[in-house]
Motif scaffolding. Structure first.
Motif, PDB file in Angstrom:
ATOM      1  N   THR A  15       0.836  -1.187   0.000  1.00 59.18           N
ATOM      2  CA  THR A  15       0.000   0.000   0.000  1.00 59.18           C
ATOM      3  C   THR A  15       0.878   1.247   0.000  1.00 59.18           C
ATOM      4  N   VAL A  16       0.628   2.135  -0.938  1.00 58.48           N
ATOM      5  CA  VAL A  16       1.359   3.395  -0.995  1.00 58.48           C
ATOM      6  C   VAL A  16       0.439   4.501  -0.493  1.00 58.48           C
ATOM      7  N   GLY A  17       0.874   5.202   0.535  1.00 57.65           N
ATOM      8  CA  GLY A  17       0.105   6.320   1.062  1.00 57.65           C
ATOM      9  C   GLY A  17       0.697   7.630   0.596  1.00 57.65           C
ATOM     10  N   THR A  18      -0.149   8.617   0.395  1.00 57.85           N
ATOM     11  CA  THR A  18       0.317   9.942  -0.001  1.00 57.85           C
ATOM     12  C   THR A  18      -0.184  10.991   0.990  1.00 57.85           C
ATOM     13  N   GLY A  19       0.567  12.039   1.136  1.00 64.14           N
ATOM     14  CA  GLY A  19       0.178  13.131   2.022  1.00 64.14           C
ATOM     15  C   GLY A  19       0.779  14.435   1.541  1.00 64.14           C
ATOM     16  N   HIS A  20       0.078  15.515   1.798  1.00 65.76           N
ATOM     17  CA  HIS A  20       0.562  16.835   1.393  1.00 65.76           C
ATOM     18  C   HIS A  20       0.358  17.811   2.542  1.00 65.76           C
ATOM     19  N   ALA A  21       1.220  18.797   2.633  1.00 66.85           N
ATOM     20  CA  ALA A  21       1.073  19.867   3.614  1.00 66.85           C
ATOM     21  C   ALA A  21       1.577  21.159   2.997  1.00 66.85           C
ATOM     22  N   ALA A  22       0.841  22.226   3.244  1.00 64.55           N
ATOM     23  CA  ALA A  22       1.231  23.537   2.725  1.00 64.55           C
ATOM     24  C   ALA A  22       2.308  24.150   3.615  1.00 64.55           C
ATOM     25  N   CYS A  23       2.758  25.325   3.218  1.00 61.53           N
ATOM     26  CA  CYS A  23       3.745  26.045   4.026  1.00 61.53           C
ATOM     27  C   CYS A  23       3.094  27.316   4.576  1.00 61.53           C
ATOM     28  N   HIS A  24       3.887  28.206   5.106  1.00 60.70           N
ATOM     29  CA  HIS A  24       3.389  29.504   5.549  1.00 60.70           C
ATOM     30  C   HIS A  24       4.444  30.557   5.229  1.00 60.70           C
ATOM     31  N   ASP A 121       7.273  19.041   5.741  1.00 62.49           N
ATOM     32  CA  ASP A 121       7.775  17.682   5.518  1.00 62.49           C
ATOM     33  C   ASP A 121       7.174  16.701   6.521  1.00 62.49           C
ATOM     34  N   VAL A 122       7.204  17.093   7.783  1.00 56.98           N
ATOM     35  CA  VAL A 122       6.753  16.202   8.850  1.00 56.98           C
ATOM     36  C   VAL A 122       5.268  15.891   8.714  1.00 56.98           C
ATOM     37  N   ILE A 123       4.454  16.913   8.486  1.00 58.53           N
ATOM     38  CA  ILE A 123       3.003  16.693   8.408  1.00 58.53           C
ATOM     39  C   ILE A 123       2.649  15.902   7.158  1.00 58.53           C
ATOM     40  N   ALA A 124       3.296  16.219   6.023  1.00 60.05           N
ATOM     41  CA  ALA A 124       3.061  15.433   4.816  1.00 60.05           C
ATOM     42  C   ALA A 124       3.427  13.971   5.050  1.00 60.05           C
ATOM     43  N   THR A 125       4.513  13.743   5.783  1.00 60.72           N
ATOM     44  CA  THR A 125       4.943  12.373   6.094  1.00 60.72           C
ATOM     45  C   THR A 125       3.909  11.651   6.938  1.00 60.72           C
ATOM     46  N   VAL A 126       3.449  12.301   8.006  1.00 57.73           N
ATOM     47  CA  VAL A 126       2.451  11.665   8.875  1.00 57.73           C
ATOM     48  C   VAL A 126       1.191  11.347   8.082  1.00 57.73           C
ATOM     49  N   ARG A 127       0.781  12.255   7.223  1.00 60.34           N
ATOM     50  CA  ARG A 127      -0.416  12.015   6.423  1.00 60.34           C
ATOM     51  C   ARG A 127      -0.211  10.869   5.434  1.00 60.34           C
ATOM     52  N   ALA A 128       0.997  10.748   4.877  1.00 56.80           N
ATOM     53  CA  ALA A 128       1.269   9.646   3.959  1.00 56.80           C
ATOM     54  C   ALA A 128       1.252   8.295   4.684  1.00 56.80           C
ATOM     55  N   VAL A 129       1.858   8.265   5.869  1.00 50.71           N
ATOM     56  CA  VAL A 129       1.866   7.019   6.645  1.00 50.71           C
ATOM     57  C   VAL A 129       0.450   6.617   7.037  1.00 50.71           C
TER      58      VAL A 129
END
Length: 334
Positions: A15-24, A121-129
């Motif tokens: 299973t491949v999970g994906t996640g994205h997070a914006a910046c500020h 990076d961290v939030i995108a990673t958590v969302r992908a996992v």
């Protein structure tokens, strides 16, 4: 077979999970504030920015140790730590055995400019996992993981409402309202676009400023409630001025002069980086001329304009096509 002898569930396979997070774009307000127990707490309100961000892809490696997570590109140690923590969190929620995997990060956020690159990076990673596990963790849990992985985190795991967020504790002190007042931001880089080592910055301990930060908190609350861009600009400028004592920006007087000469509402800075912005009320007459004059003045001071954006929902490229810029920060990454 009893529950005591039933084998643990396993992670989903292949299973491949994906996640994205914006910046500020740095902060509107950052300092020390009293929490609900009247304790001084470091907290901030970020200036959200649509567009750039981090995207992560996570693939399970069944049977591998849970700490065995490979990361591409190399060097993203905070994201790797977040992946390991997220795997353990998801496995516990599924009643399954955790396993390692492969993490890939993509994006073009500049590192060390104060735009939340590591948090993205961290939030995108958590969302992908969590996507790979078929879960969706609440923002409070994501914040807890982010703080453990980074030591401090921006509130990018929450929705874009203005939040007073205790970055070292990963919790919301106050939701200030539905949205920041409508603002056009002319963003620029300071110090030649060089990165700032945020971990090396001294922690400010100006307890005598607690009343001042309390006033700015109330002003920001009122600015949000009244959609008052001028008041928002006053808060950003005052917060940036207070921050000068900890991380001095030699260009700060020039930013103030440019804001004054172009009729801007105020300025804002990244309190732990080298991006800054001049804030304009989109309802002000002659906005196009003001923004262009501001960009030229910033260029003349060596504060390279890199992006002009808005705080409201409609894309600036459609409603304000003349605000777009083509320059990129010198610290862009791949």
């Amino acid at each position: 077979m009893t529950s005591a002898t039933r084998p643990a569930a396993t992670a989903p396979r292949h299973t491949v999970g994906t996640g994205h997070a914006a910046c500020h774009h740095g902060e509107i307000l950052q300092g020390r504030f009293l929490d609900e127990r009247r304790r001084p707490v470091h907290a901030l309100v970020t200036l959200p920015m649509n567009g750039p961000g981090s995207t992560a892809y996570f693939t399970h490696r069944p049977g591998s140790p849970p700490d065995e997570v490979s990361v591409t590109p190399d060097g993203r140690t905070k994201a790797r730590t977040a992946a390991v923590l997220a795997v353990r969190e998801c496995a516990a929620r599924r009643g399954a055995d955790p396993c390692g995997g492969e993490l890939t990060l993509t994006g073009c956020l500049p590192v060390g400019l104060g735009m939340g690159s590591s948090t993205s990076d961290v939030i995108a990673t958590v969302r992908a996992v969590t996507d790979a596990w078929g879960l969706c963790l609440p923002p409070e849990t994501v914040a807890r993981i982010a703080v453990r992985a980074e030591g401090a985190s921006d509130p990018l795991m929450h929705d874009p409402r203005p939040l007073l967020f205790a970055q070292r504790e990963g919790r919301v002190l106050e939701a200030l309202g539905a949205a920041l007042p409508p603002t056009v931001v002319v963003g620029c880089t300071l110090a030649g676009g060089g990165p700032v080592d945020t971990l090396a910055l001294p922690a400010p301990h100006h307890d005598g400023d607690l009343p001042a930060y309390g006033r700015l908190r109330r002003m920001l609350r009122r600015a949000v409630a009244d959609t008052d861009t001028a008041l928002l600009g006053r808060v950003g400028t005052a917060s940036a001025r207070l921050r000068q004592r900890t991380l001095c920006k030699p260009e700060f007087p020039a930013l103030l002069a440019i804001a004054d000469s172009t009729g801007a509402a105020g300025v804002q800075i990244a309190h732990s980086g080298n991006v800054a912005g001049i804030l304009f009320d989109p309802r002000a007459p002659g906005l196009r001329h003001r923004v262009r004059s501001c960009a030229r003045a910033l260029e003349g001071e060596g504060c390279t304009p890199i992006r002009t954006f808005t705080t409201f929902a409609s894309p600036s490229s459609e409603e304000y096509p003349w605000t777009r810029t083509s320059r990129k920060p010198s610290a862009d990454r791949t």
